[in-house]
Design an enzyme around this catalytic site. Structure first.
Site, short mmCIF file in Angstrom:
data_model
loop_
_atom_site.label_atom_id
_atom_site.label_comp_id
_atom_site.label_asym_id
_atom_site.label_seq_id
_atom_site.Cartn_x
_atom_site.Cartn_y
_atom_site.Cartn_z
N LYS A 1 -8.81 -1.88 5.56
CA LYS A 1 -8.68 -2.46 4.16
C LYS A 1 -7.72 -3.35 4.02
CE LYS A 1 -8.80 1.78 2.51
NZ LYS A 1 -8.99 3.14 1.96
N HIS A 11 0.73 -1.18 -0.05
CA HIS A 11 -0.03 -0.02 0.00
C HIS A 11 0.89 1.32 0.04
CE1 HIS A 11 -3.64 2.29 0.69
NE2 HIS A 11 -2.91 3.14 1.38
N ASP A 14 -15.16 1.96 6.10
CA ASP A 14 -14.02 2.97 5.72
C ASP A 14 -14.88 3.63 4.61
OD1 ASP A 14 -11.42 4.12 5.38
OD2 ASP A 14 -11.52 3.10 3.58
N ARG A 48 -15.22 12.14 5.68
CA ARG A 48 -14.20 12.94 6.02
C ARG A 48 -13.63 13.95 4.95
NH1 ARG A 48 -10.08 8.34 6.59
NH2 ARG A 48 -8.67 10.00 6.72
N SER A 81 -7.98 3.71 8.42
CA SER A 81 -8.70 3.81 7.18
C SER A 81 -7.86 2.75 6.37
CB SER A 81 -8.72 5.12 6.51
OG SER A 81 -8.94 4.90 5.11
N1 URA Z 1 -5.75 6.32 1.92
C1 URA Z 1 -6.61 5.81 2.69
O1 URA Z 1 -7.26 4.60 2.00
N2 URA Z 1 -7.26 6.43 3.48
C2 URA Z 1 -7.07 7.54 4.25
O2 URA Z 1 -7.55 7.94 5.05
C3 URA Z 1 -5.73 8.11 3.49
C4 URA Z 1 -5.23 7.73 2.46
#
Ligand code: URA
Length: 435
Positions: free
Chosen positions: A190, A85, A164, A171, A186
């Site tokens: 995931k 990620h 999320d 947000r 967040s």
């Molecule tokens: N990427 C994400 O998946 N969530 C965030 O809050 C910021 C970047």
């Protein structure tokens, strides 16, 4: 689940700097996901979290509540699974190169990726510049391809960590994106729900990133590593510079072309080094000696095995694999414009954010979810910070479609460039590691 907890009391508790229990977070977050707690109360609570923060335990609890809010992928039957990620950047085509490298190294990548939003690009958008390639696979197809090819990549499932998706949308419109516990939970919710054994995190730091300073980046990396470790996963985080865009290309087709060059062993040094470093982290998390891991990772770009894997992956997801060997077939917008150096000296600075925004205004990104994008537009960095320039020499080339957004893009890019008489000190790309 304790849905009977009174939501205003929970908002007040966080507003006054209190610490939530897991049951309280379940009541709020699952209540919101199920539609029992309304947007306006969660908006107030998000702002309270933004202002007061969360302890590491609260952040870990919030992550697990979000990860458990929907389906969870079971990758338990696949060998040596790994996920990656990036916290988001400009010109960051790392996933396009790293994932076939990992598959060529015998790891399994069954990955969910995002689309670009605002000034940051997304892997799915980039891959869609290859005609026919699709991110729509059934779960059975996804798992079968991961087993057979070692690499399968789909869009983020709405059923995975649905909390999320809902929280992020709120947000985004309540000025509460840039909060460490909210970002960490967040991302990690995931990743945990996606099921991989090993997760390599590329935490971007600088002008084009969510985290502006190395200190803030380290804190985010530490939180995510701790949350993942606590959940029984192997987590490695690398902190990397995102003041300047990665590589030389920004824009969807252009980035795929640069990724293909890198898979052929001819990529820009910064991009190549980052991909090798991230692949080596994944191998060493699976128990390999770090020095040997790095040499093995580098070899996949020299012997063609990562490129071969990419070709196989594109074909498996319906893409025209002929594109992989024929760069001229990509749709690159025909319009050209250049930005030149005003005086002789050195290029001091290229602001990554302004490059990302320039691509966006030319049509290469989206301001709202679901908008169509132009894959062919983008920016090529002919010079990078530290390079010497002559007066009038071209430093950037823009690829535009009939002048769409061109004037604004030029203005943004010029505003993000810095020139000077002295060569700036070289900035390292890899700033730190957190294991
Ligand atoms: N990427 C994400 O998946 N969530 C965030 O809050 C910021 C970047």
């Amino acid at each position: 689940m304790t849905l009977s907890l009174h939501t205003p009391d929970l908002i007040q508790k966080k507003r006054d700097g209190g610490t939530h229990t897991r049951a309280e977070l379940e009541a709020l977050v699952l209540g919101f996901t199920n539609g029992h707690v309304p947007d306006y109360q969660v908006s107030a609570w998000l702002m309270a979290v933004f202002l007061k923060g969360m302890t590491l335990q609260e952040t870990a609890d919030l992550t697990l509540v979000m990860a458990g809010s929907g389906e969870q992928m079971n990758l338990g039957n696949l060998p040596r699974t790994v996920d990656k990620h990036s916290t988001g950047g400009v010109g960051d085509k790392t996933s396009l190169i790293l994932t076939p490298m990992l598959a060529a190294l015998g790891l399994t990548v069954a990955k969910m990726s995002g689309r670009g939003l605002a000034h940051t690009g997304g892997t799915i958008d980039k891959l869609e510049s290859i005609p026919g390639w699709t991110a729509e696979l059934s779960e059975a197809q996804f798992l079968k391809q991961a087993r057979e090819v070692g690499l399968a990549l789909v869009g983020q499932s709405k059923n995975l960590a649905p909390a999320d998706g809902k929280l992020y949308a709120l947000r985004d419109v309540t000025a509460t994106v840039n909060s460490l516990p909210l970002i960490a939970s967040s991302i990690m919710s995931k990743k945990l729900a996606s099921g991989a054994h090993t997760i390599v995190l590329d935490v971007k730091v600088g002008a084009g990133a969510f985290m502006g300073t190395l200190g803030a980046g380290r804190e985010l990396a530490r939180a995510m590593v701790d949350i993942g470790t606590h959940a029984g996963r192997q987590i490695r985080a690398v902190l990397t510079d995102m003041d300047t865009p990665l590589g030389r290309m920004a824009g969807n087709s252009l980035e795929v072309l640069e990724a293909l060059d890198t898979l052929r062993g001819h990529g820009p040094a910064d991009l190549t080094e980052l991909c090798v470093a991230l692949a080596a982290e994944a191998l060493s998390a699976h128990g390999e000696d770090p020095a040997q891991a790095e040499a093995r990772a580098r070899q996949t770009l020299v012997d063609g095995s990562a490129l071969h894997k990419f070709r196989e992956f594109v074909a498996a997801q319906g893409g025209d694999a002929g594109y992989v060997d024929n760069p001229a077939s990509f749709d690159v917008a025909p319009g050209r414009a250049e930005i030149t150096a005003p005086e002789a000296g050195y290029l001091q600075r290229i602001d990554a954010l302004s490059v990302g925004r320039a691509v966006l205004v030319m049509g290469g990104g989206r301001e709202r979810k679901g908008e169509a994008i132009d894959h062919g537009v983008g920016v090529e960095l002919l010079k990078k910070p530290g390079d010497a320039v002559q007066a009038g020499e071209a430093v950037m080339r823009l690829y535009h479609r009939s002048g769409r957004g061109l004037e604004r893009a030029l203005e943004l890019l010029r505003g993000g460039l810095g020139f000077g008489p002295a060569q700036p000190a070289a900035q390292p790309l890899i700033l730190d590691r957190v294991n």
